[in-house]
Scaffold this active site. Structure first.
Site, mmCIF file in Angstrom:
data_model
loop_
_atom_site.group_PDB
_atom_site.id
_atom_site.type_symbol
_atom_site.label_atom_id
_atom_site.label_comp_id
_atom_site.label_asym_id
_atom_site.label_seq_id
_atom_site.Cartn_x
_atom_site.Cartn_y
_atom_site.Cartn_z
ATOM 1 N N GLU A 9 48.185 41.276 38.619
ATOM 2 C CA GLU A 9 49.122 40.795 39.648
ATOM 3 C C GLU A 9 49.263 39.285 39.677
ATOM 4 O O GLU A 9 50.360 38.759 39.758
ATOM 5 C CB GLU A 9 48.689 41.250 41.057
ATOM 6 C CG GLU A 9 48.823 42.708 41.321
ATOM 7 C CD GLU A 9 47.482 43.391 41.237
ATOM 8 O OE1 GLU A 9 47.295 44.367 41.947
ATOM 9 O OE2 GLU A 9 46.633 42.939 40.460
ATOM 10 N N ASP A 82 45.309 45.888 40.807
ATOM 11 C CA ASP A 82 44.207 46.129 41.738
ATOM 12 C C ASP A 82 43.884 47.615 41.864
ATOM 13 O O ASP A 82 44.775 48.479 41.759
ATOM 14 C CB ASP A 82 44.550 45.583 43.126
ATOM 15 C CG ASP A 82 44.420 44.071 43.174
ATOM 16 O OD1 ASP A 82 43.840 43.501 42.245
ATOM 17 O OD2 ASP A 82 44.913 43.461 44.135
ATOM 18 N N ASP A 84 43.726 49.959 44.061
ATOM 19 C CA ASP A 84 44.084 50.627 45.304
ATOM 20 C C ASP A 84 45.498 51.179 45.163
ATOM 21 O O ASP A 84 46.093 51.134 44.078
ATOM 22 C CB ASP A 84 43.980 49.658 46.498
ATOM 23 C CG ASP A 84 44.828 48.404 46.310
ATOM 24 O OD1 ASP A 84 45.631 48.358 45.359
ATOM 25 O OD2 ASP A 84 44.687 47.475 47.119
ATOM 26 N N GLU A 86 48.370 50.144 46.366
ATOM 27 C CA GLU A 86 49.375 49.135 46.045
ATOM 28 C C GLU A 86 49.297 48.754 44.574
ATOM 29 O O GLU A 86 50.322 48.610 43.904
ATOM 30 C CB GLU A 86 49.177 47.899 46.932
ATOM 31 C CG GLU A 86 49.480 48.118 48.393
ATOM 32 C CD GLU A 86 50.948 48.388 48.649
ATOM 33 O OE1 GLU A 86 51.807 47.814 47.958
ATOM 34 O OE2 GLU A 86 51.239 49.188 49.556
ATOM 35 N N TYR A 308 35.784 43.557 44.815
ATOM 36 C CA TYR A 308 37.114 43.768 45.403
ATOM 37 C C TYR A 308 37.027 43.757 46.922
ATOM 38 O O TYR A 308 36.152 44.387 47.516
ATOM 39 C CB TYR A 308 37.695 45.095 44.930
ATOM 40 C CG TYR A 308 39.155 45.269 45.281
ATOM 41 C CD1 TYR A 308 40.095 44.334 44.877
ATOM 42 C CD2 TYR A 308 39.581 46.370 46.016
ATOM 43 C CE1 TYR A 308 41.430 44.483 45.198
ATOM 44 C CE2 TYR A 308 40.920 46.529 46.334
ATOM 45 C CZ TYR A 308 41.833 45.581 45.923
ATOM 46 O OH TYR A 308 43.164 45.727 46.245
ATOM 47 N N ARG A 310 39.330 44.551 49.384
ATOM 48 C CA ARG A 310 40.056 45.496 50.248
ATOM 49 C C ARG A 310 39.374 46.851 50.138
ATOM 50 O O ARG A 310 39.661 47.634 49.247
ATOM 51 C CB ARG A 310 41.526 45.584 49.849
ATOM 52 C CG ARG A 310 42.292 44.296 50.111
ATOM 53 C CD ARG A 310 43.782 44.453 49.852
ATOM 54 N NE ARG A 310 44.491 43.218 50.123
ATOM 55 C CZ ARG A 310 44.736 42.274 49.218
ATOM 56 N NH1 ARG A 310 44.332 42.446 47.966
ATOM 57 N NH2 ARG A 310 45.381 41.171 49.532
ATOM 58 N N HIS A 355 36.020 52.335 47.000
ATOM 59 C CA HIS A 355 35.416 51.214 46.292
ATOM 60 C C HIS A 355 34.044 50.921 46.890
ATOM 61 O O HIS A 355 33.621 51.528 47.860
ATOM 62 C CB HIS A 355 36.299 49.962 46.401
ATOM 63 C CG HIS A 355 37.755 50.237 46.288
ATOM 64 N ND1 HIS A 355 38.318 50.736 45.144
ATOM 65 C CD2 HIS A 355 38.765 50.101 47.183
ATOM 66 C CE1 HIS A 355 39.617 50.885 45.327
ATOM 67 N NE2 HIS A 355 39.907 50.518 46.567
#
Length: 862
Positions: A9, A82, A84, A86, A308, A310, A355
């Site tokens: 990203e 990432d 997740d 998103e 990570y 989030r 995670h």
């Protein structure tokens, strides 16, 4: 050229990973999402199984072009976004966009996931690729469609019923309801008075406090001592008893207690603790954590410092636990390492636990080793994560709690509480912060006391208290409450709070959220008419549905269908709600002028109370209560003769005529400072000191607007020696020092303040006034946008004039070619630019224009 292309990203993440993979890989950034729903109606087709129409994001188009260019020379595409929903959706959207443009072909595409950006984690991820997880993609698409359907249909309703430019969201509306309901609780709270009595004591050279817990052999509750008279009577009785007999320790109770460390950080607990200890809001915390995760240059290498960020999981990898325990053993000692590793279970509602918890990527990289290397915010947040990760695997702290009861052989008892830390355990590294908590009495240190000891009484102090309403939400407590209700997800807490602030629904004062008048009106409208969709239980249940989609247990189209049908019906029903009903709230109060009910309404500058009989009755007043009668000034208006009164406006207090609006005479509350210099333009007024809207001091005539003369410098009643203008102004500068200058721009004669007449006379013959300034041309007006033609405007539109045939253009005459001059070899027919030779030094040159002198001198240096 690289044979394999890796997409992440962010560019910071790309730089870090590029160093780990080597020259056979090229790492590029997509800069977030590459496409999104079309920003217009119909992007989610509710009639055709919720088909979603996407379009490329314009600001990221150049990054997609760079990816497409690199893909042509690559043999394989790796998607390393990432780990997740998103991130999974970004990878899927990129692949779909490349396929639409026929750029992917038959090149293999692999998805890789790593939870920390270290060389080992990245290389292991490349060694174990997988396909894109469509369940996660579908869950993200369902969330995006839900937010679109709510926002795109509910926001226009708010525009029509409340105010243009507003927005409503599925999750932000529930958060706004929390803040508004807390404000209502605070306003409805009725404070109660109560008193406590404490005695200041001393023993063995140490001072401590004993609190009165029993009176007349009865345990005291909070409101048993209700007023000051009762408290003073009790103090008098205690002092009389202490005068007859000394205070003595009657009982000492000791208990041993263990205090366990807190779990490692999740997204929400990191935001809460950063708010308590560092003063960071949620957005700032996530921005700094993102930098720590993506990679920081620490001198000899660039590496991600934390895992990570989030996540809602509290578990740690076995390898991380082992390295933390080894570090504790070597750094703090074996007594700080518990017998078995600590493993935590989440208490959060609907936690996904996809995670690890947030932890340092290398526990041996201590904050001390990075001090001075990292920026201040990065270092402070890293220190917080490192200490919490270390503390979560340390031994518990052991404390001895002491409770001492004392009396004077009478019917009352004093109690002193305290504690002693016998083994610090994890508290040697870290202690968790508290929200709005009072001081814990068990943390006080007491002197050694035994039964029969007689501490010295220094005084008995009654203290008045009032019950307080529940505190307003801070960043920490709001995130904690959202998590407790199951509203939103770790990646959305910061954006929820930021949206509420951007829409001006809430204001932050002393790090607390206060709902604005606009936010309260919007919140009340949503609660009254869309209560089901801003209900905490409904919002949490929708998160459950999305989690089920991500696990593959449900299909996303039926979830959207179950939501959309009743929501659409309710929208159609509420379309007939009037604007007055949406923005007004009835009060249990009658208008003092006409007797009709009063309403709380929303105006341009906030809420106010108005009569429901408007426009027949124009009674209004502020929300705080009836307006107090205006305070008279004590003199009459110079324009109409009515009394002058004090009023308060948006810029503070001022003096106004009581006959407003018939008479609009106003005066400032404080008269401007006089300079004592008569206005040179009108000869009547006086120049007084004023301030511009930006705070700059200037001097203008006090008869304004009759006379508009003004100067920037302090005026001096001295005529100009050159032009004779009645005043001069004081100026100061670093180069010329203190000067007197003529304010007339066509003269501008100036001389030092202390100059003698002879020195001034010597300056006059050689002085030349400055050239007049050229007036700037007014800026060109932008052309008005073309108006759409309607049936109404088409009738009144003037007819276009008949177009004349274009004039025939004359063909330019061709000049004959230059005759070659044998004396000058380069003079002749014009040669092409690439083969043209420069002029020799003695060749004739064309004199350039003034504006071209710089270029001329550069070509032909002297």
């Amino acid at each position: 050229m690289a044979h394999q292309l890796v997409i992440v990203e962010s560019p910071a993440k790309a730089k870090t990973i590029q160093k780990y993979l080597g020259d056979d890989f090229q790492v590029l950034a997509s800069y977030g999402h590459v496409r999104d729903l079309q920003p217009k109606e119909g992007a989610v087709d509710t009639e055709h199984d919720f088909a979603m129409r996407y379009t490329a994001i314009e600001r990221n188009e150049r990054h997609v072009d760079a990816i497409a260019k690199a893909l042509r020379g690559a043999d394989k595409l790796w998607l390393a976004t990432d780990p997740d929903r998103e991130g999974e959706a970004i990878s899927w959207h990129l692949v779909e966009l490349l396929r639409e443009r026929q750029l992917l072909g038959d090149k293999p595409t692999q998805r890789v996931v790593f939870h920390e950006i270290t060389k080992k984690a990245v290389q292991e991820a490349i060694a174990h690729p997988r396909e894109i997880a469509m369940d996660l993609v579908n869950a993200q698409q369902a969330r995006r469609a839900l937010d679109y359907l709510v926002g795109f249909n509910l926001s226009p309703l708010l525009w029509r019923k409340v105010r243009p430019g507003l927005s409503a969201g599925r999750v932000q509306s529930a958060a706004l309801r929390l803040i508004c309901e807390r404000e209502n609780e605070i306003e409805a709270f009725v404070s109660r008075e109560y008193w406590t009595i404490a005695s200041r004591l001393q023993h063995a050279g140490s001072a401590f406090t004993g609190r009165l817990t029993h009176w007349q052999n009865k345990k005291l509750e909070q409101f048993d001592i209700a007023d000051g008279d009762q408290a003073r009577a009790i103090r008098s009785g205690m002092e009389d008893d202490l005068g007859r007999q000394a205070l003595r320790v009657r009982e000492v109770e000791r208990k041993s207690r263990q205090r366990q460390p807190a779990a490692p950080f999740t997204t929400s607990t990191l935001q809460q603790e950063a708010s308590r200890k560092l003063g960071f809001n949620a957005s700032r915390t996530m921005r700094v954590a993102q930098q720590l995760y993506e990679g920081i240059n620490i001198g000899n290498e660039t590496v991600g410092l934390i895992s990570y960020m989030r996540t809602d999981a509290v578990n740690l990898a076995e390898e991380a636990i082992a390295s933390i325990r080894t570090f504790i053993d070597g750094y703090y000692g074996s007594e700080f390492v518990p017998e078995t590793p600590r493993r935590y279970k989440t208490k959060t509602k609907n936690a996904q636990e996809a995670h690890e918890a947030i932890r340092p990527t290398d526990i041996a990289r201590t904050p001390e080793s990075l001090q001075g290397v990292l920026e201040r915010d990065l270092w402070r947040l890293y220190e917080l994560v490192w200490k919490r990760s270390i503390a979560c695997q340390m031994a518990p702290a052991r404390l001895d709690l002491v409770a001492v009861d004392m009396d004077a052989g009478t019917h009352w008892t004093l109690r002193a509480n305290g504690s002693t830390v016998t083994f610090p355990g994890f508290m040697a590294v870290y202690q968790e912060g508290k929200d709005d908590g009072d001081e814990d009495e068990s943390n006080r240190i007491l002197p050694p006391l035994d039964v029969g000891d007689e501490p010295l009484v220094l005084g008995v102090d009654p203290e008045q208290h009032f019950t307080e309403p529940p505190p307003r939400y801070s960043d920490a407590t709001l995130v904690k409450t959202l998590e407790a209700h199951g509203i939103g997800r770790p990646s959305t807490y910061a954006s929820i709070i930021q949206t509420l602030q951007n829409r001006e629904y809430v204001a932050v004062e002393q790090r607390r959220f206060h709902p604005t008048d606009l936010g309260r009106v919007v919140g009340r409208f949503l609660i009254n008419h869309f209560e089901r969709y801003v209900d905490y239980g409904f919002t949490a249940s929708m998160e459950d549905e999305l989690d089920a989609v991500s696990r593959g247990e449900k299909q996303w189209q039926p979830v959207l269908s179950a939501f959309w049908s009743p929501f659409r019906a309710l929208l159609d029903e509420k379309a007939n709600v009037s604007r007055a009903e949406a923005t007004s709230e009835a009060l249990e109060e009658a208008c003092p002028q006409c007797g009709k009910p009063l309403f709380l309404r929303l105006g341009r500058h906030g809420r106010f109370v108005a009569c429901s009989g408007y426009p027949e009755c124009n009674y209004t007043r502020p929300v705080d209560g009836p307006r107090e009668p205006a305070e008279p000034v004590g003199r009459d208006c110079p324009d109409c003769g009515k009394p002058l009164v004090y009023k308060t406006g948006r810029y503070g207090r001022f003096i106004s005529c009581s006959g407003y609006p018939e008479c609009k005479h106003i005066e400032p509350l404080t008269q401007p400072k006089s300079s004592g210099v008569t206005c040179p333009q009108c000869g009547e007024g006086e120049l007084v000191e004023k301030r511009s809207r930006y705070g700059k001091v200037f001097y203008s005539c006090n008869t304004y607007p009759k006379c508009t003369y003004a100067v920037w410098g302090p005026p001096v009643a001295r005529p100009c020696p050159r032009c004779g203008w009645p005043i001069m102004i004081e100026k100061s500068g670093k180069r010329l020092g203190e000067q007197l200058a003529c304010p007339q721009s066509e003269c501008a004669f100036h001389f030092p303040v202390n100059a003698s007449d002879a020195e001034i006379a010597a300056l006059l013959p050689g002085y030349s006034p400055p050239p007049p300034r050229e007036k700037r041309a007014p800026p060109a007006k932008k052309a008005a946008p073309a108006r759409k033609t309607t049936a109404k405007t088409a009738k009144n539109r003037p007819r276009k004039p008949r177009r004349l045939p274009p004039k025939k253009r004359r063909k330019p005459k061709r000049r004959p070619p230059r005759q070659k001059n044998p004396a000058l070899p380069n003079v002749g027919p014009r040669q092409p630019a690439k083969t043209r030779r420069p002029h020799p030094v003695n060749a004739p040159r064309k004199v350039p224009a003034i504006h071209d002198l710089r270029r001329y001198r550069k070509l032909y240096p002297v």
